[in-house]
Structures are given as structure tokens and as C-alpha cells.
Design an enzyme around this catalytic site. Sequence first.
Site, PDB file in Angstrom:
ATOM      1  CG  ASP A 101      -2.277   0.454   0.985  1.00 48.84           C
ATOM      2  OD1 ASP A 101      -2.436   1.531   0.398  1.00 48.84           O
ATOM      3  OD2 ASP A 101      -3.221  -0.266   1.371  1.00 48.84           O
ATOM      4  CG  HIS A 330      -8.908  -1.313   4.532  1.00 45.61           C
ATOM      5  ND1 HIS A 330      -8.726  -1.447   3.171  1.00 45.61           N
ATOM      6  CD2 HIS A 330      -8.508  -0.053   4.845  1.00 45.61           C
ATOM      7  CE1 HIS A 330      -8.216  -0.325   2.685  1.00 45.61           C
ATOM      8  NE2 HIS A 330      -8.077   0.541   3.679  1.00 45.61           N
ATOM      9  CG  ASP A 331     -11.353   1.989   3.471  1.00 39.77           C
ATOM     10  OD1 ASP A 331     -10.882   2.039   4.625  1.00 39.77           O
ATOM     11  OD2 ASP A 331     -10.727   2.355   2.459  1.00 39.77           O
TER      12      ASP A 331
END
Length: 558
Positions: A101, A330-331
Site C-alpha cells: 500500500d 478494510h473500508d
Amino acid sequence: MDDIKKCWYKEMSVYQVWPRSFCDSNGDGIGDLRGVLSKLDYIKSLGVDAIWFSPLYKSPQKDYGYDIADYRSIQPEYGTMEDFKEVLDGAHERGLRVIMDLVINHTSDQHEWFKESLKGDDNPYHDYYFWRKGKGPFPPNNWMSTFAGPAWEYNEKLDEYYLHLFAVEQPDLNMDNPNVRREVKDIMKFWLDMGVDGFREDVITFISKREGLPSSPYWIPVATGIENYMHGPHLDEYLNEFKNDVLSKYDCMTVGEAPMMTTKSALKHITEGENQQLSMMFHFEHMAADCFIYSWFKTKFNLKKLKKVYTRWQNDLYAKAWNALYIENHDQPRIVNRYGSLKYRAESAKMLATMYICQCGTPFIYQGQEIGMTNIEIDSIDKYTDVSTKNNYNVAKKILGEKKALKLANYASRDNARTPVQWSDAKNAGFTSANEAWFCINPNYKEINVASQENDPDSILNYYRKLLKFRKENEVCIYGKYEEHYRDSDKLYVYSRHYENERMLVILSFCDKPHLFKAPDGFDLKDGECVLCNYHNPKLVDNGCLLKPYEARVYLFK
Ligand code: GLC
Ligand code: CA
């Protein structure tokens, strides 16, 4: 026939690891790299080809790693650089690529650059960020932070404000400063030289702000000002620079994250050919079938809205650019709670997997998605840990009152995706040997866990394996041209893919009752093979069938 170019990143599928909640190896309650190491065989067994790691870098964890304090070191809770190298080698030995990331829109306020910038405007790092004088008692402009509240934070000593499009602890980098871009390129090189295979580029379309940082005439919830920083004036220039000076020199892939992006703006960055800047991009349009823009503005699930978005992306990009496919990360809250059904959890989880993995693009699978993990019910706002959940809750509370705001958080919070992975029915779901994990474990782990699904041929987990294997073995599923059928149905989503002499037909029911299906013109189901189905013994009735609740079928015609 459209000419579609083949390449490795189009054929792969990717597993996303959010390290804090993946697997804890040393009993401190926090997931870590040696935990990942112990699960590499598991990841490989899914049939994926790559792992994308949410940020592993040193960070105060105000936004769980998306606030980076040092781009060249590993968060001590997660392990050491040696551990990372072992994971990298272990992945490569198994034929798994590794994607990092890359968060360059902002740093942590604990990054050395920011600490230096606080020393005043004669410090060379001052201009690494957006420091501005206020307008009388007001901030420099009316932009809002994505996490709620103004996008500016005042510093008394400097009598200046700094810009933060996300949390207060995430100051935005000034990409217009060539030194900042040089730093970014050095960071890219550092990781590529170590052997990583690409980057997921966090909110990459926000990195160029309009000159003068003008106030916005529009009020947009959590995004006032966005027209001044989304697809900003120098975005192309900077992406070209990153590509020409670094990325093009490596055999790597990139996937850019881009909130509120349309196919038209995506094509500027990902159209194949000399001017391509990124391999693919994450858009958000398909994640708004149960909400307005994002999950906190909840609406009723609308299948037609979903289908329209998918069809637009499939058609507009075909043979020009490549889609990045996902339904969780993850969001995002867990997908079965949103587009599926808790009553038909396994069926709907498999149906939704079929829905997106059989489209044209590179599929991304988020940890726990492959076993159908669900949202968690939390009874107090204090137990949430995500900064955006707390901010959004505070806003919602003013409008809806505490009880309804908490209920909304239960539906919309990113923390739904961040509970520890449920490995088994042992204590703490087998995630940690500590007394307590760093964050709530979903109490449904006794029923929903990897171990119990491993040996069940009908499990969601084994369905994912079958699906990914089918995709890998059938070019029509990777490269085939997409066509939608029965566009007006609000119960069924039906599409076909076509590549050379092969076709496949994907039939998906979003109905919790049996629903009649008739094959579209040109498809004779008895000439095809039913290669995937989430029920046993799929039968035909004439040239169609009676679909069971949330049934998914894929027919292959060779
Ligand atoms: C991206 C990340 C998200 C993070 C935000 C700010 O949207 O996926 O987790 O909070 O950027 O970095
Ligand atoms: Ca640990």
C-alpha cells in the site's frame, strides 16, 4: 472482434491482508508478519496469485497505518524488516506476488518531515505540506475532511493552519514541491528494489490540489471542496513522472484508489498504450447500491442501480483498459449484510462472489470474505476504534439521536471489516493466544470460521477455491466480452461473456424466494455445462429453471 491484450496482472487474483486483524503469532493480541508467514500456504490454497498488504509501515496507527511515520520501516507491532523479507520470499517461493500500500497523499503528523515543517517557514520541510494563514478567525478555505469536520488544523506557534483531507493526524503532502515527488519516487524504488511487485496507491486522485486552494461554492457532505483536489490540475503530470522515472523500469503493477471516479475519468489514467499511468483503478460506484455515495447515507438495496454501474464499467473499459473488481475491503462493511442475506448467508455469499469474480477484471478478495464473515453488532460507540466511525457517529448523533446513530454505525462502520479473522472455534477464534484480541471478535466465530469450512466441500471457502480455479482455467472468464441480459429485472442479474469460440452465462438471483428464469435468446442451456452452482443438482426446466433463493449458476459453452 475487439483486440484484448493479455498480461499477467489481468490473469491474477489478489488477496488483501489487513495485518492488524489477520493472525497474531506472539500472543500480544495484534496480528503480525509472522502470523502472515504461518498462513501463506492457506492464502496460496485459495488459488490467488498475489497478496496486497494494507500498510505495514511504522505508524502511530491513528488511521491504522494509513498515517505513515516512516515509509522505510516496519511497524514494530507487526515485526521487523527481516520478518517482512521472510514473508516476501515465502510468498515468492509459492508463486504469490506482493503488493504494498502506498499512501502518498498524506503522512502521519509523526513523520520527520512534518515535525521539521513545524519549525517554521524557513525550514525546507515547511513546504512539504500545505501551511496557510487563516482568513481572520476562519480557516484558509471551507474544505471539509473526509472524516467529518473542517480540513484545516490550527497551529498556535506558527499561527498557521495545515491541510488534512483525512484525520487531523494525517497532514496532506504538497506534491507540487519537486522534493516531495523525489521522495515519493525514492520510496517506490526502495520497495521495488527489495522485490515487491507493485503498489495499491491510496486516494491517488487527490494528490494535486488546485492552485490557490479556493473555497467551494458547493456544500457536499464530508467532501466540500472536492472539485479542487479530485483529478487536480497536475495529477496527470505527477502520475506520468512516477511512471516514467520509476514504475516503467520494473515489471510491476499498480492499482490506484479513486473515490467518486467515473469511467470517463478513469480512462484518462488507465487506457492502455504509451500514456497509461496505472494498471487499473478502484472506483466506488458499485459500493453505493445500498447508499448515497457511501454507507453512512444508507438507502434500500437497489439491484438495478448496481447492475447499471457494473455494466457501464464492463462496457466502457473493455479492450481499452482493465477493471479492478472488489466487493469488500478494510473500508467497507461486510457484503452479506449489505447486498446479500443473513438468512441465506452461505448462498448469498457464494452468489455475490460469482457475481463479481466472473466479470472482466482482476478480482480482489478481502480477508474473511472467503468464509462469509459478517458485520459485528457493537453496543457502545466507545468500543469502536476507527477514527472515521467516531467522526461520522458524532455527526449522525446530532441528526438521529444516539440510538439510531449507533444502529447506523453497526451497519456502516469500517470496523465491521476489521474484526479479527475467524480461524477456528477455539478461544478468540484462533486469532490470538492472548486473553483478549486488540479489537472485538465477532461472537459468531463458533459457527463461521476457516477450520470448519476447510473440510466441508459445500463451504463458502471451498466455493471461492472452485470459482478462482475456474477463472484461471478459462480464458473466457478472464478476457471475454461482457453482455448484460434482462436489464429491467430487479430480482435477477444475468450476464454473459464471450471470447473466441467460447461463451459463458452467469445467472444470479437476488431473491429470497424461488424465482423463474428463462435463458436469454441465443443460449440453449442443454448445450452448455453448468460449471458452478451454489446448490446441488441444478436442474433445467425447458430452457430455464426455477432458481432457489440467492442461487448462482454459471454455464459454459464450448
Ligand atoms: C483510503 C484508505 C482508508 C484511509 C484513507 C486515508 O481510502 O483505504 O483506509 O483511511 O484512504 O488514507
Ligand atoms: Ca502479535
